[in-house]
Design a protein around this motif. Structure first.
Motif, PDB file in Angstrom:
ATOM      1  N   ASP A  69      60.048 -38.872  74.457  1.00 18.43           N
ATOM      2  CA  ASP A  69      59.995 -37.342  73.876  1.00 18.43           C
ATOM      3  C   ASP A  69      60.605 -36.635  74.925  1.00 18.43           C
ATOM      4  OD1 ASP A  69      57.438 -35.859  75.183  1.00 18.43           O
ATOM      5  OD2 ASP A  69      57.318 -38.219  75.217  1.00 18.43           O
ATOM      6  N   THR A  70      60.980 -35.426  74.133  1.00 11.99           N
ATOM      7  CA  THR A  70      61.463 -34.327  74.923  1.00 11.99           C
ATOM      8  C   THR A  70      62.529 -34.435  75.807  1.00 11.99           C
ATOM      9  OG1 THR A  70      59.121 -33.719  75.173  1.00 11.99           O
ATOM     10  CG2 THR A  70      60.547 -32.002  75.990  1.00 11.99           C
ATOM     11  N   THR A  71      63.685 -35.125  75.232  1.00  8.84           N
ATOM     12  CA  THR A  71      64.845 -35.352  75.994  1.00  8.84           C
ATOM     13  C   THR A  71      65.799 -34.173  75.810  1.00  8.84           C
ATOM     14  OG1 THR A  71      64.731 -37.861  75.522  1.00  8.84           O
ATOM     15  CG2 THR A  71      66.709 -37.134  76.396  1.00  8.84           C
ATOM     16  N   ARG A  72      66.286 -33.739  76.960  1.00  9.28           N
ATOM     17  CA  ARG A  72      67.176 -32.514  76.832  1.00  9.28           C
ATOM     18  C   ARG A  72      68.215 -32.702  77.397  1.00  9.28           C
ATOM     19  NH1 ARG A  72      64.062 -31.402  73.469  1.00  9.28           N
ATOM     20  NH2 ARG A  72      62.289 -29.841  73.450  1.00  9.28           N
ATOM     21  N   SER A  73      69.344 -31.648  77.465  1.00  2.00           N
ATOM     22  CA  SER A  73      70.707 -31.791  78.045  1.00  2.00           C
ATOM     23  C   SER A  73      70.529 -31.356  79.467  1.00  2.00           C
ATOM     24  CB  SER A  73      71.398 -30.758  77.333  1.00  2.00           C
ATOM     25  OG  SER A  73      72.794 -30.579  78.118  1.00  2.00           O
ATOM     26  N   ALA A  74      71.266 -31.828  80.300  1.00  2.00           N
ATOM     27  CA  ALA A  74      71.397 -31.845  81.607  1.00  2.00           C
ATOM     28  C   ALA A  74      72.194 -30.518  82.077  1.00  2.00           C
ATOM     29  CB  ALA A  74      72.192 -32.939  82.321  1.00  2.00           C
ATOM     30  N   THR A  75      72.819 -29.873  81.053  1.00  2.99           N
ATOM     31  CA  THR A  75      73.620 -28.564  81.236  1.00  2.99           C
ATOM     32  C   THR A  75      72.883 -27.092  80.406  1.00  2.99           C
ATOM     33  OG1 THR A  75      74.879 -28.731  79.009  1.00  2.99           O
ATOM     34  CG2 THR A  75      75.696 -29.869  81.406  1.00  2.99           C
ATOM     35  N   VAL A  76      73.289 -26.025  80.905  1.00  5.81           N
ATOM     36  CA  VAL A  76      72.628 -25.216  80.391  1.00  5.81           C
ATOM     37  C   VAL A  76      73.062 -24.551  79.149  1.00  5.81           C
ATOM     38  CG1 VAL A  76      71.917 -24.167  82.762  1.00  5.81           C
ATOM     39  CG2 VAL A  76      74.163 -23.585  81.608  1.00  5.81           C
TER      40      VAL A  76
END
Length: 288
Positions: A69-76
């Motif tokens: 869960d809650t995997t996000r991008s490494a960039t802004v």
């Protein structure tokens, strides 16, 4: 690497941040170059770019009873955030897992004969973060529950895909089977490209491919089509129902065959419609 084998149970991997020096991209687990991994009863949360990755021919991943869960991008500025990514010939077997609140794709399978079987699992709340672009070619929305791209194959069995943004299940050049599944509440992504707006939101989208089988599946609550077949052939749909979508079944330059009766009912625009000029998302990209 080749010959390596990892077997782990009862893991908690939390908040993996991207590190440019280590070039890990923020992934929690990466299995490559023919290695094998079996992970059971574990949780991967708050990873960056992707939580679990399998890459290269002969690489094999088995996930059982895993929560991602809650995997996000490494960039802004948005980008990826895949729960599980399998590419370049790797294989995945995922049983009894839950993937939720991932940013780009719940399960992404792509390129060079990669293959995955997902059974008895739930993929929910896969939502895009990027809803604008300069041109249509630049727009890569993500927000797809399960995606097979290129020459990849996926078999989705006895599973639930719900509350996706752009598409519940996407075959974009890939092929495979959806059997005994529930695909529901694909909310739709309204996006802006310069001064124009368009929108997605298909329960099952098949584009630019052949050999996709949908059987004994129920699709409902899609913002656009329950099943959209676009520029595709050898699409077989049997014992499947679609209700409470905008369109039940929509086709555009596609050949769909019905080996057994289906049910299209209570769809708001049309139960069945052909020759529609509906836009499709660009090919989703693999996280690097």
């Amino acid at each position: 690497h080749e010959g390596a084998w990892l077997q782990a149970q009862d893991l908690l991997v939390d908040h993996i941040a991207a590190d440019d020096q280590l070039q890990n991209g923020g992934s929690a687990l990466s299995v490559v170059q023919g290695a094998r991994a079996t992970i059971e009863r574990s949780r991967f949360t708050r990873s960056k770019t992707y939580a679990v990755e399998g890459e290269d021919a002969a690489t094999q991943l088995l996930l059982a009873g895993v929560l991602i869960d809650t995997t996000r991008s490494a960039t802004v500025n948005g980008g990826h955030g895949n729960g599980v990514q399998v590419s370049h010939g790797a294989g995945l077997l995922m049983v009894g897992c839950a993937l939720q609140d991932n940013r780009y794709a719940g399960v992404m399978v792509g390129l060079k004969g990669s293959h995955a079987t997902v059974a008895g699992s739930r993929i929910s709340a896969t939502r895009s973060a990027v809803l604008s672009a300069v041109t249509a070619a630049d727009f890569d929305p993500g927000g797809v529950g399960v995606a097979a791209i290129g020459t990849a194959r996926i078999e989705l069995v006895d599973s639930v895909v719900e509350d996706s943004h752009t598409g519940g299940v996407l075959f974009h050049g890939g092929h495979g089977v959806v059997r005994g599944c529930v695909i529901r509440d694909t909310r739709g992504a309204l996006y802006r490209v310069t001064d124009k707006q368009s929108w997605f939101g298909d329960g099952i989208l098949v584009h630019g491919t052949t050999d996709v089988h949908v059987r004994e599946t129920f699709v409902s609550g899609s913002a656009r089509a329950g099943l959209l077949a676009s520029k595709a052939s050898q699409i077989f749909v049997g014992a499947t129902r679609a209700s409470d979508n905008a369109w039940g079944l929509a086709t555009a330059q596609a050949t769909v065959e019905f080996p057994s009766p289906n049910g299209w009912f209570n769809n708001t625009i049309a139960n069945v419609a052909g020759d529609l000029a509906l836009p499709v998302p660009v090919v989703p990209t693999l996280a690097q």
